[in-house]
Scaffold this motif. Structure first.
Motif, mmCIF file in Angstrom:
data_model
loop_
_atom_site.group_PDB
_atom_site.id
_atom_site.type_symbol
_atom_site.label_atom_id
_atom_site.label_comp_id
_atom_site.label_asym_id
_atom_site.label_seq_id
_atom_site.Cartn_x
_atom_site.Cartn_y
_atom_site.Cartn_z
ATOM 1 N N GLN A 1 12.946 -7.873 19.275
ATOM 2 C CA GLN A 1 11.762 -8.173 18.208
ATOM 3 C C GLN A 1 10.496 -7.672 17.369
ATOM 4 O O GLN A 1 10.051 -6.615 16.534
ATOM 5 N N HIS A 2 9.806 -6.857 18.792
ATOM 6 C CA HIS A 2 8.401 -6.636 18.798
ATOM 7 C C HIS A 2 8.945 -4.929 18.151
ATOM 8 O O HIS A 2 7.642 -4.292 17.576
ATOM 9 N N VAL A 3 10.098 -4.271 18.599
ATOM 10 C CA VAL A 3 9.516 -3.133 18.125
ATOM 11 C C VAL A 3 10.430 -2.847 16.599
ATOM 12 O O VAL A 3 9.439 -2.721 15.749
ATOM 13 N N THR A 4 11.345 -3.149 15.828
ATOM 14 C CA THR A 4 10.641 -4.176 14.132
ATOM 15 C C THR A 4 10.164 -4.399 13.698
ATOM 16 O O THR A 4 9.895 -3.109 12.799
ATOM 17 N N ALA A 5 9.174 -4.896 14.261
ATOM 18 C CA ALA A 5 7.772 -5.736 13.790
ATOM 19 C C ALA A 5 7.037 -4.973 13.609
ATOM 20 O O ALA A 5 6.530 -4.356 12.410
ATOM 21 N N SER A 6 6.701 -4.107 14.613
ATOM 22 C CA SER A 6 6.035 -2.661 15.163
ATOM 23 C C SER A 6 5.863 -1.338 13.839
ATOM 24 O O SER A 6 5.448 -1.264 13.133
ATOM 25 N N VAL A 7 7.365 -0.842 13.601
ATOM 26 C CA VAL A 7 7.782 -0.145 12.773
ATOM 27 C C VAL A 7 7.494 -0.832 11.013
ATOM 28 O O VAL A 7 7.151 0.202 10.179
ATOM 29 N N VAL A 8 7.876 -1.703 10.649
ATOM 30 C CA VAL A 8 8.078 -2.291 9.789
ATOM 31 C C VAL A 8 6.275 -2.396 9.606
ATOM 32 O O VAL A 8 5.945 -2.076 8.562
ATOM 33 N N LYS A 9 5.414 -2.979 9.796
ATOM 34 C CA LYS A 9 4.276 -3.045 10.079
ATOM 35 C C LYS A 9 3.149 -2.294 9.610
ATOM 36 O O LYS A 9 2.484 -1.851 8.226
ATOM 37 N N SER A 10 3.766 -0.981 10.207
ATOM 38 C CA SER A 10 3.294 1.246 10.440
ATOM 39 C C SER A 10 4.062 0.867 8.708
ATOM 40 O O SER A 10 2.339 1.422 8.434
ATOM 41 N N ILE A 11 4.762 0.880 8.935
ATOM 42 C CA ILE A 11 4.905 1.558 7.539
ATOM 43 C C ILE A 11 4.181 0.727 6.710
ATOM 44 O O ILE A 11 3.560 1.348 5.151
ATOM 45 N N PHE A 12 4.346 -0.903 6.458
ATOM 46 C CA PHE A 12 3.638 -1.091 5.931
ATOM 47 C C PHE A 12 2.211 -1.264 5.234
ATOM 48 O O PHE A 12 1.823 -0.207 3.841
ATOM 49 N N VAL A 13 1.131 -0.719 6.362
ATOM 50 C CA VAL A 13 0.197 -0.477 6.128
ATOM 51 C C VAL A 13 -0.298 1.269 6.041
ATOM 52 O O VAL A 13 -1.046 1.204 5.040
ATOM 53 N N VAL A 14 0.563 2.090 6.598
ATOM 54 C CA VAL A 14 0.328 2.919 6.403
ATOM 55 C C VAL A 14 0.758 2.740 4.604
ATOM 56 O O VAL A 14 0.043 4.141 3.642
ATOM 57 N N ILE A 15 1.832 2.802 3.598
ATOM 58 C CA ILE A 15 2.060 2.731 2.479
ATOM 59 C C ILE A 15 0.819 1.831 1.815
ATOM 60 O O ILE A 15 0.255 2.769 0.436
ATOM 61 N N ILE A 16 0.027 1.510 2.067
ATOM 62 C CA ILE A 16 -1.200 0.482 1.318
ATOM 63 C C ILE A 16 -2.471 1.121 1.467
ATOM 64 O O ILE A 16 -2.880 1.707 0.960
ATOM 65 N N LEU A 17 -2.589 2.190 3.026
ATOM 66 C CA LEU A 17 -3.939 2.892 2.832
ATOM 67 C C LEU A 17 -3.590 4.004 2.213
ATOM 68 O O LEU A 17 -4.743 5.039 1.672
ATOM 69 N N ASP A 18 -2.720 4.569 2.024
ATOM 70 C CA ASP A 18 -2.191 6.071 0.493
ATOM 71 C C ASP A 18 -2.806 4.980 -0.243
ATOM 72 O O ASP A 18 -3.445 6.203 -0.976
ATOM 73 N N GLY A 19 -2.176 4.105 -1.167
ATOM 74 C CA GLY A 19 -2.592 4.218 -2.030
ATOM 75 C C GLY A 19 -4.205 3.421 -2.237
ATOM 76 O O GLY A 19 -4.982 3.947 -2.868
ATOM 77 N N LEU A 20 -4.666 2.945 -0.923
ATOM 78 C CA LEU A 20 -6.244 2.393 -0.825
ATOM 79 C C LEU A 20 -7.207 4.644 -1.193
ATOM 80 O O LEU A 20 -7.630 4.224 -2.374
ATOM 81 N N PHE A 21 -6.591 4.926 -0.559
ATOM 82 C CA PHE A 21 -6.954 6.802 -0.431
ATOM 83 C C PHE A 21 -6.989 7.186 -1.612
ATOM 84 O O PHE A 21 -8.052 8.026 -2.837
ATOM 85 N N ALA A 22 -5.641 6.186 -3.232
ATOM 86 C CA ALA A 22 -5.304 7.466 -3.667
ATOM 87 C C ALA A 22 -6.678 6.427 -4.871
ATOM 88 O O ALA A 22 -7.422 7.416 -6.136
ATOM 89 N N MET A 23 -6.778 6.138 -4.942
ATOM 90 C CA MET A 23 -7.960 4.521 -5.491
ATOM 91 C C MET A 23 -9.004 5.348 -5.012
ATOM 92 O O MET A 23 -10.199 5.051 -5.933
ATOM 93 N N PHE A 24 -9.620 5.306 -3.797
ATOM 94 C CA PHE A 24 -10.986 6.332 -3.601
ATOM 95 C C PHE A 24 -10.816 7.318 -3.606
ATOM 96 O O PHE A 24 -11.989 7.830 -4.799
ATOM 97 N N TYR A 25 -9.866 8.549 -4.559
ATOM 98 C CA TYR A 25 -9.995 9.351 -3.974
ATOM 99 C C TYR A 25 -10.269 9.470 -6.094
ATOM 100 O O TYR A 25 -10.987 10.288 -6.724
ATOM 101 N N ALA A 26 -9.291 8.926 -6.516
ATOM 102 C CA ALA A 26 -10.006 8.779 -8.719
ATOM 103 C C ALA A 26 -10.802 8.314 -8.734
ATOM 104 O O ALA A 26 -11.232 8.868 -9.401
ATOM 105 N N ALA A 27 -11.665 7.477 -7.256
ATOM 106 C CA ALA A 27 -13.259 6.484 -8.025
ATOM 107 C C ALA A 27 -13.940 8.332 -8.024
ATOM 108 O O ALA A 27 -15.301 8.282 -8.412
ATOM 109 N N ILE A 28 -13.973 8.818 -6.996
ATOM 110 C CA ILE A 28 -14.925 9.923 -6.560
ATOM 111 C C ILE A 28 -14.902 11.435 -7.388
ATOM 112 O O ILE A 28 -15.385 12.434 -7.522
ATOM 113 N N GLU A 29 -13.262 11.219 -8.208
ATOM 114 C CA GLU A 29 -12.977 12.134 -8.110
ATOM 115 C C GLU A 29 -12.304 13.521 -8.098
ATOM 116 O O GLU A 29 -12.572 14.327 -8.299
ATOM 117 N N PHE A 30 -11.966 13.032 -6.844
ATOM 118 C CA PHE A 30 -11.559 14.510 -6.005
ATOM 119 C C PHE A 30 -10.617 14.542 -6.413
ATOM 120 O O PHE A 30 -9.418 13.767 -6.216
#
Length: 394
Positions: free
Chosen positions: A365-394
């Motif tokens: 159960q925890h191995v499955t949760a680890s993979v799912v949570k990691s992928i989910f948070v990585v995608i969220i972080l990528d979206g946050l970086f995209a918005m940050f780059y757009a805000a600073i015009e990078f």
């Protein structure tokens, strides 16, 4: 004083038969019952009918029970006596009990608690789906809070010190770090190269197919270069590492937790976070940016091949156009994300590993949760970086 008549003890001595017996007497509004013999699972059936007859009696205010002559009692006998007591309590009769042994008192108390326990709310109407949904959301919020606190604990312990004996300074184990870099970085190169090349070829093929309607085939180079270097290269690499190395970290730490090796490290004075998490976290932070660079080259190679086959763009022309389409900011926009994604993958995998219980089911159960949570948070972080780059015009 109520007196319960018992059989005359005069006469020749006989071997006791250990059967349960009940002596009954009534005087002045008090019903007295003296129990004797063995009140166990094997014998209580002999007095069950007589006990039920006593339960039907009425016309008295007090029930006095004498348990001093009981030779042996188990939960069956205690339940039978408690059933009698419960029946008269419901009628408002006062109950007095004397002569019980310590064991009999424990059994009667335990059986009484079990019998009088409120039944499960099976008959109660379950809450509607809105309440259940809000409850589920609340539970998830509390779980996220606990996971965040555990992640900050691991991050803080990792930053504070590597493998060390508590209170004896720091000692970075370079052999463990290089071993983890070899496993997580070098070992992942084939799958990263293969997947990235395929993704780059697919992006180039689809872009060439759509842009051909407008006669803008050459802009497939811009599409592939910007999309791969800024977004897909690091994102696909992080997702593959989360599935490959993140699950391995959770499984390794979880299996150590199951075998109590983590507790053994504490006993001998070692910091489990430093010994188990620090080398893996450092290895991920080093390996993921390097793998991202390799993935970028592999994806661009796949894009060059697909553009050559579908749009007749020669590799030399592709590279010349790529020099115009991208600059250093495009390259670094993707590489800057890699260490952060590596930290997230390592921390989430370690948190889930430390949460493993003592069963194989918990580990899965925890191995499955680890993979799912990691992928989910990585995608969220990528979206946050995209918005940050757009805000600073990078």
């Amino acid at each position: 004083m109520l007196t319960i008549r018992k059989r005359d003890a005069s006469g020749p001595a006989k071997e006791p038969d250990h059967q349960p017996r009940i002596a009954i007497g009534e005087e002045g509004g008090v019903l007295g019952c003296a129990f004797s013999g063995s009140w166990t699972t094997r014998t209580v059936a002999l007095v069950d009918a007589e006990m039920r007859k006593i339960e039907q009696r009425s016309g008295f205010k007090t029930l006095a029970l004498d348990l001093s002559q009981i030779e042996k009692m188990d939960t069956a006998g205690a339940w039978l006596i408690d059933r009698l007591v419960s029946s008269f309590e419901k009628k408002g009769v006062e109950i007095t009990m004397q002569g019980q042994s310590e064991i009999a008192s424990i059994l009667l108390g335990a059986v009484g608690d079990a019998v009088r326990r409120e039944p499960e709310s099976g008959s109660a109407k379950p809450p509607n789906f809105i309440i259940r949904g809000l409850e589920a959301v609340g539970r998830r919020v509390y779980e996220m809070r606990d996971d965040f606190l555990a992640a900050m604990n691991i991050l803080g312990a990792t930053i504070r010190g590597s493998q060390m004996k508590l209170g004896r300074g720091h000692a970075v184990n370079m052999a463990a770090i290089f071993n983890q870099i070899d496993r997580m970085g070098v070992g992942a190169i084939p799958v990263v190269v293969l997947m990235s090349a395929i993704v780059g070829a697919i992006v180039a093929q689809q872009g060439a197919y759509q842009l051909s309607y407008f006669g803008a085939d050459i802009f497939v180079v811009d599409l592939v270069g910007v999309l791969i270097l800024r977004e897909l290269g690091v994102l696909m690499t992080a997702i593959m590492i989360a599935g490959r190395s993140g699950s391995a970290i959770t499984a390794e730490i979880g299996s150590m937790k199951m075998r109590e090796e983590v507790d053994a490290l504490k006993v001998i004075g070692l910091n489990p976070i430093g010994v188990l998490v620090f080398p893996r976290l450092v290895a991920l932070v080093v390996a993921l940016p390097c793998l991202t660079i390799i993935a970028n080259f592999a994806a661009l190679g796949g894009g060059i091949l697909a553009a050559w086959l579908y749009s007749d763009i020669a590799p030399a022309a592709f590279i010349d156009r790529l020099r115009v389409a991208i600059d250093l900011s495009t390259i670094f926009a993707g590489l800057i994300k890699a260490p952060f994604m590596a930290m997230i993958i390592g921390i989430i995998a370690s948190v889930e590993g430390m949460k493993v219980g003592g069963s194989a089911e918990s580990l899965g159960q925890h191995v499955t949760a680890s993979v799912v949570k990691s992928i989910f948070v990585v995608i969220i972080l990528d979206g946050l970086f995209a918005m940050f780059y757009a805000a600073i015009e990078f």
